[in-house]
Scaffold this active site. Structure first.
Site, PDB file in Angstrom:
ATOM      1  N   ASP A   1     -15.438 -13.129 -36.828  1.00  0.00           N
ATOM      2  CA  ASP A   1     -14.289 -13.961 -36.467  1.00  0.00           C
ATOM      3  C   ASP A   1     -13.419 -14.141 -37.706  1.00  0.00           C
ATOM      4  O   ASP A   1     -13.915 -14.089 -38.832  1.00  0.00           O
ATOM      5  CB  ASP A   1     -14.757 -15.331 -35.943  1.00  0.00           C
ATOM      6  CG  ASP A   1     -13.750 -15.965 -35.006  1.00  0.00           C
ATOM      7  OD1 ASP A   1     -14.032 -16.087 -33.800  1.00  0.00           O
ATOM      8  OD2 ASP A   1     -12.650 -16.328 -35.480  1.00  0.00           O
TER       9      ASP A   1
ATOM     10  N   PHE B   1     -17.709 -12.291 -16.388  1.00  0.00           N
ATOM     11  CA  PHE B   1     -17.446 -13.246 -15.313  1.00  0.00           C
ATOM     12  C   PHE B   1     -18.171 -14.560 -15.548  1.00  0.00           C
ATOM     13  O   PHE B   1     -18.459 -15.296 -14.604  1.00  0.00           O
ATOM     14  CB  PHE B   1     -17.878 -12.625 -13.966  1.00  0.00           C
ATOM     15  CG  PHE B   1     -17.256 -11.280 -13.718  1.00  0.00           C
ATOM     16  CD1 PHE B   1     -15.973 -11.195 -13.204  1.00  0.00           C
ATOM     17  CD2 PHE B   1     -17.934 -10.113 -14.046  1.00  0.00           C
ATOM     18  CE1 PHE B   1     -15.370  -9.955 -13.012  1.00  0.00           C
ATOM     19  CE2 PHE B   1     -17.343  -8.861 -13.844  1.00  0.00           C
ATOM     20  CZ  PHE B   1     -16.061  -8.778 -13.330  1.00  0.00           C
ATOM     21  N   LEU B   2     -18.480 -14.851 -16.821  1.00  0.00           N
ATOM     22  CA  LEU B   2     -19.303 -16.037 -17.060  1.00  0.00           C
ATOM     23  C   LEU B   2     -18.525 -17.330 -16.843  1.00  0.00           C
ATOM     24  O   LEU B   2     -17.315 -17.403 -17.054  1.00  0.00           O
ATOM     25  CB  LEU B   2     -19.910 -16.014 -18.469  1.00  0.00           C
ATOM     26  CG  LEU B   2     -19.028 -16.025 -19.702  1.00  0.00           C
ATOM     27  CD1 LEU B   2     -18.582 -17.441 -20.059  1.00  0.00           C
ATOM     28  CD2 LEU B   2     -19.799 -15.440 -20.874  1.00  0.00           C
ATOM     29  N   ARG B   3     -19.263 -18.321 -16.361  1.00  0.00           N
ATOM     30  CA  ARG B   3     -18.695 -19.658 -16.167  1.00  0.00           C
ATOM     31  C   ARG B   3     -19.137 -20.522 -17.329  1.00  0.00           C
ATOM     32  O   ARG B   3     -20.298 -20.460 -17.742  1.00  0.00           O
ATOM     33  CB  ARG B   3     -19.240 -20.297 -14.871  1.00  0.00           C
ATOM     34  CG  ARG B   3     -18.873 -19.574 -13.611  1.00  0.00           C
ATOM     35  CD  ARG B   3     -19.855 -19.936 -12.500  1.00  0.00           C
ATOM     36  NE  ARG B   3     -21.219 -19.520 -12.820  1.00  0.00           N
ATOM     37  CZ  ARG B   3     -22.310 -19.917 -12.164  1.00  0.00           C
ATOM     38  NH1 ARG B   3     -22.210 -20.761 -11.160  1.00  0.00           N
ATOM     39  NH2 ARG B   3     -23.502 -19.470 -12.513  1.00  0.00           N
TER      40      ARG B   3
ATOM     41  N   ASN C   1     -10.747 -13.857 -10.438  1.00  0.00           N
ATOM     42  CA  ASN C   1     -10.258 -15.209 -10.749  1.00  0.00           C
ATOM     43  C   ASN C   1      -9.141 -15.626  -9.799  1.00  0.00           C
ATOM     44  O   ASN C   1      -9.052 -16.802  -9.415  1.00  0.00           O
ATOM     45  CB  ASN C   1      -9.806 -15.301 -12.210  1.00  0.00           C
ATOM     46  CG  ASN C   1     -10.973 -15.619 -13.139  1.00  0.00           C
ATOM     47  OD1 ASN C   1     -12.121 -15.716 -12.691  1.00  0.00           O
ATOM     48  ND2 ASN C   1     -10.700 -15.777 -14.417  1.00  0.00           N
TER      49      ASN C   1
ATOM     50  N   LEU D   1     -15.096 -24.609  -2.276  1.00  0.00           N
ATOM     51  CA  LEU D   1     -14.314 -25.254  -1.210  1.00  0.00           C
ATOM     52  C   LEU D   1     -14.308 -26.759  -1.426  1.00  0.00           C
ATOM     53  O   LEU D   1     -14.200 -27.506  -0.462  1.00  0.00           O
ATOM     54  CB  LEU D   1     -14.904 -24.930   0.165  1.00  0.00           C
ATOM     55  CG  LEU D   1     -14.542 -23.574   0.767  1.00  0.00           C
ATOM     56  CD1 LEU D   1     -15.098 -23.455   2.178  1.00  0.00           C
ATOM     57  CD2 LEU D   1     -13.020 -23.353   0.804  1.00  0.00           C
TER      58      LEU D   1
ATOM     59  N   CYS E   1      -9.191 -20.598 -18.166  1.00  0.00           N
ATOM     60  CA  CYS E   1      -9.183 -19.293 -17.481  1.00  0.00           C
ATOM     61  C   CYS E   1      -8.313 -19.257 -16.236  1.00  0.00           C
ATOM     62  O   CYS E   1      -7.283 -18.597 -16.219  1.00  0.00           O
ATOM     63  CB  CYS E   1     -10.614 -18.892 -17.138  1.00  0.00           C
ATOM     64  SG  CYS E   1     -11.653 -18.777 -18.597  1.00  0.00           S
TER      65      CYS E   1
HETATM   66  C1  UGA Z   1     -13.956 -19.254 -14.258  1.00  0.00           C
HETATM   67  C2  UGA Z   1     -14.668 -18.309 -13.269  1.00  0.00           C
HETATM   68  O1  UGA Z   1     -15.437 -19.074 -12.336  1.00  0.00           O
HETATM   69  C3  UGA Z   1     -15.602 -17.360 -14.029  1.00  0.00           C
HETATM   70  O2  UGA Z   1     -16.191 -16.439 -13.116  1.00  0.00           O
HETATM   71  C4  UGA Z   1     -14.768 -16.587 -15.058  1.00  0.00           C
HETATM   72  O3  UGA Z   1     -15.556 -15.687 -15.809  1.00  0.00           O
HETATM   73  C5  UGA Z   1     -14.118 -17.588 -16.006  1.00  0.00           C
HETATM   74  O4  UGA Z   1     -13.273 -18.479 -15.251  1.00  0.00           O
HETATM   75  C6  UGA Z   1     -13.305 -16.804 -17.000  1.00  0.00           C
HETATM   76  O5  UGA Z   1     -12.322 -16.148 -16.598  1.00  0.00           O
HETATM   77  O6  UGA Z   1     -13.694 -16.738 -18.165  1.00  0.00           O
HETATM   78  P1  UGA Z   1     -14.673 -21.508 -15.532  1.00  0.00           P
HETATM   79  O7  UGA Z   1     -13.271 -21.563 -16.052  1.00  0.00           O
HETATM   80  O8  UGA Z   1     -15.827 -21.759 -16.446  1.00  0.00           O
HETATM   81  O9  UGA Z   1     -14.953 -20.060 -14.875  1.00  0.00           O
HETATM   82  O10 UGA Z   1     -14.740 -22.607 -14.398  1.00  0.00           O
HETATM   83  P2  UGA Z   1     -15.059 -22.688 -12.829  1.00  0.00           P
HETATM   84  O11 UGA Z   1     -16.447 -23.113 -12.631  1.00  0.00           O
HETATM   85  O12 UGA Z   1     -14.581 -21.470 -12.143  1.00  0.00           O
HETATM   86  O13 UGA Z   1     -14.108 -23.927 -12.436  1.00  0.00           O
HETATM   87  C7  UGA Z   1     -12.684 -23.818 -12.600  1.00  0.00           C
HETATM   88  C8  UGA Z   1     -12.005 -25.074 -12.136  1.00  0.00           C
HETATM   89  O14 UGA Z   1     -12.016 -25.155 -10.721  1.00  0.00           O
HETATM   90  C9  UGA Z   1     -12.603 -26.392 -12.631  1.00  0.00           C
HETATM   91  O15 UGA Z   1     -11.555 -27.244 -13.051  1.00  0.00           O
HETATM   92  C10 UGA Z   1     -13.309 -26.944 -11.401  1.00  0.00           C
HETATM   93  O16 UGA Z   1     -13.377 -28.336 -11.426  1.00  0.00           O
HETATM   94  C11 UGA Z   1     -12.402 -26.441 -10.308  1.00  0.00           C
HETATM   95  N1  UGA Z   1     -13.052 -26.327  -8.975  1.00  0.00           N
HETATM   96  C12 UGA Z   1     -14.102 -25.484  -8.795  1.00  0.00           C
HETATM   97  C13 UGA Z   1     -12.555 -27.060  -7.902  1.00  0.00           C
HETATM   98  O17 UGA Z   1     -11.579 -27.833  -8.038  1.00  0.00           O
HETATM   99  N2  UGA Z   1     -13.161 -26.933  -6.672  1.00  0.00           N
HETATM  100  C14 UGA Z   1     -14.209 -26.106  -6.474  1.00  0.00           C
HETATM  101  O18 UGA Z   1     -14.689 -26.041  -5.329  1.00  0.00           O
HETATM  102  C15 UGA Z   1     -14.692 -25.367  -7.562  1.00  0.00           C
END
Ligand code: UGA
Length: 437
Positions: A30, A145-147, A204, A246, A256
């Site tokens: 980095d 695709f990690l969360r 996404n 949902l 993201c």
């Molecule tokens: C997301 C994707 O889920 C990953 O697969 C992807 O790799 C990642 O972006 C990325 O591009 O690096 P992440 O940003 O960690 O992951 O978060 P998510 O768990 O997807 O949640 C995103 C947002 O949606 C959060 O603010 C969450 O609160 C919201 N959300 C999620 C809702 O409002 N309702 C839901 O039913 C689910």
């Protein structure tokens, strides 16, 4: 194998530690010397369950180390993974590719002949081709695709692997890197460059669309008198639809989904295949934040629905639970708006306080949920941490000045809160939880 991972944010730090866990020798690189020093000392500079232990295990095993030197990385690696960020540009919705371009240029300059450069960053379609043409090295694209909050398990046991490759050798090297993951039966999709890049942005975009779809249904429920949580449960039983993603509420944030759908729409417009619906997905998402502000105004009920001087407790600052990430956080966006309107806003979050304070130094902060709720006129539940879901409405009632709550995450039981005397408002739900009979 000898691998390097360039960029040690959420993605890179996790990838580096997980590659060491798979048995490889890994150097993380980095340009941020502080970050490198922290990681080298076994400290993860953000909240990610399980990552600290993995990092320390492989610093100890000697399979993982960190450097700021591209020269050292170039001399070491057979495969170089580029995991730097692609934030939204300042002046447009496009992704800012300066870090990807700089990382590729730097590692291409120092790489040994025959090394493979693998992009993992989320990029606009066409980037891999451009980089492969610009540098005399072998390139592949391997989106992730990690969360956040599940980063380690998503890397070690992903739903699928995607290899964007143009040579048999690149595919062979990637198969070797991921041999234990593939051996565990993980599906592999090989693709050309543009398809591999599009898989990530499409995934996404689909997730964001699913959330905005249910949030649009919440808007309709609000005017029609329906209950979106019951609606979501009912449509989710259809396995073509499925129950995940949902959950209606204040919408998606983070580093993201918001910037990725904007960059995707922007790129698609450039290419002449506009994705107009993604603009609406974004608009629906932003309207939900507005709706929470409106509900807070309604509950404060001052002259002209003013929130001036009202004490508002905001539960949550992170963009989602189990994370300390506040990038584009709906909770902080709502908190800041209400404060600008003159409310006295106090925020509490179990993990994201330091980050929130840095980004929004003028908001009020409390050290516990109880302290935030002390003498509050309105409570806004905006990040569904387990700690908040477990609050007992009967007990909490004694902490506040007036028992009024907006559940911006559809995670609290309206009937239980109403039964304890709370004026309960949800998004897309009738007050008091009479949606389910
Ligand atoms: C997301 C994707 O889920 C990953 O697969 C992807 O790799 C990642 O972006 C990325 O591009 O690096 P992440 O940003 O960690 O992951 O978060 P998510 O768990 O997807 O949640 C995103 C947002 O949606 C959060 O603010 C969450 O609160 C919201 N959300 C999620 C809702 O409002 N309702 C839901 O039913 C689910």
């Amino acid at each position: 194998m000898r691998l390097t991972v360039i960029g040690t944010g959420y993605l890179g730090a996790t990838h580096a530690a997980c590659m060491a866990e798979l048995g490889h020798e890994v150097i993380g690189v980095d340009v941020d010397a502080d970050k490198i020093a922290a990681l080298g000392a076994g400290r993860v500079p953000f909240h990610e369950p399980g990552l600290g232990e993995l990092l320390r295990r492989h610093l100890d095993s000697g399979r993982l180390r960190f450097t700021t030197s591209y020269e050292e990385a170039g001399a070491f690696g057979e495969v170089h993974f580029v995991c730097v960020g692609t934030p939204q540009s300042r002046r447009s919705d496009a992704a800012d590719l300066r870090y990807v371009d700089a990382a590729f240029a730097a590692i291409a300059r120092h790489a040994e002949p025959g090394a493979l450069l693998v992009g993992k960053s989320t990029v606009p379609v066409g980037t891999a081709r451009r980089l492969a043409d610009a540098h005399p090295v072998d390139v592949a694209w391997n989106p992730e695709f990690l969360r956040e909050g599940f980063a380690v398990q998503d890397t070690l046991r992903p739903d699928r692997l995607v290899f964007g490759v143009e040579s048999a050798r690149a595919e062979e090297l990637l198969r070797e890197v991921y041999a234990p993951v593939l051996g565990a039966g993980t599906p592999l999709v090989t693709a050309d460059f543009p398809t591999a890049e599009l898989v990530k942005t499409a995934a996404n975009a689909f997730l964001a669309t699913k959330i905005s779809f249910i949030n649009a249904m919440a808007e309709v429920c609000e005017v029609a008198g329906g209950d979106v949580s019951v609606l979501a449960e009912a449509i989710g039983h259809d396995d073509r639809i499925g129950p995940k993603f949902l959950r209606a509420g204040v919408g998606f944030g983070g580093g993201c989904l918001p910037k990725d759908i904007r960059a995707f729409a922007h790129r698609a417009e450039e290419l002449g295949a506009p994705l107009a619906f993604l603009r609406e997905v974004d608009a629906i998402n932003m309207r939900r934040r507005e709706r929470v502000v409106e509900l807070a105004r309604e509950l404060c009920g001052g002259p002209g629905r003013s929130v001036m001087g009202a004490r508002i407790a905001v539960l949550g600052a992170a963009f989602k639970p189990d994370s300390d990430d506040i990038r584009d956080s709906p909770a902080l966006n709502v908190a800041a708006r209400l404060q600008l309107d003159g409310a006295d806003v106090t925020v509490y979050d179990p993990e994201a306080m330091d980050n929130a304070r840095k980004a929004f130094p003028l908001l009020g902060y409390a050290l516990s949920a109880r302290e935030a709720l002390h003498r509050a006129d309105v409570v806004l539940h905006l990040t569904e941490w387990a700690e908040f879901r477990a609050l007992d409405p009967a007990q909490v009632r004694h902490w506040v000045s007036r028992p009024r709550i907006v559940d911006g995450r559809g995670a609290l039981d309206p009937a239980a809160w109403a039964a304890s005397g709370w004026d309960f408002r949800g998004l897309g739900r009738p007050p008091g939880g009479e949606g389910k009979r």
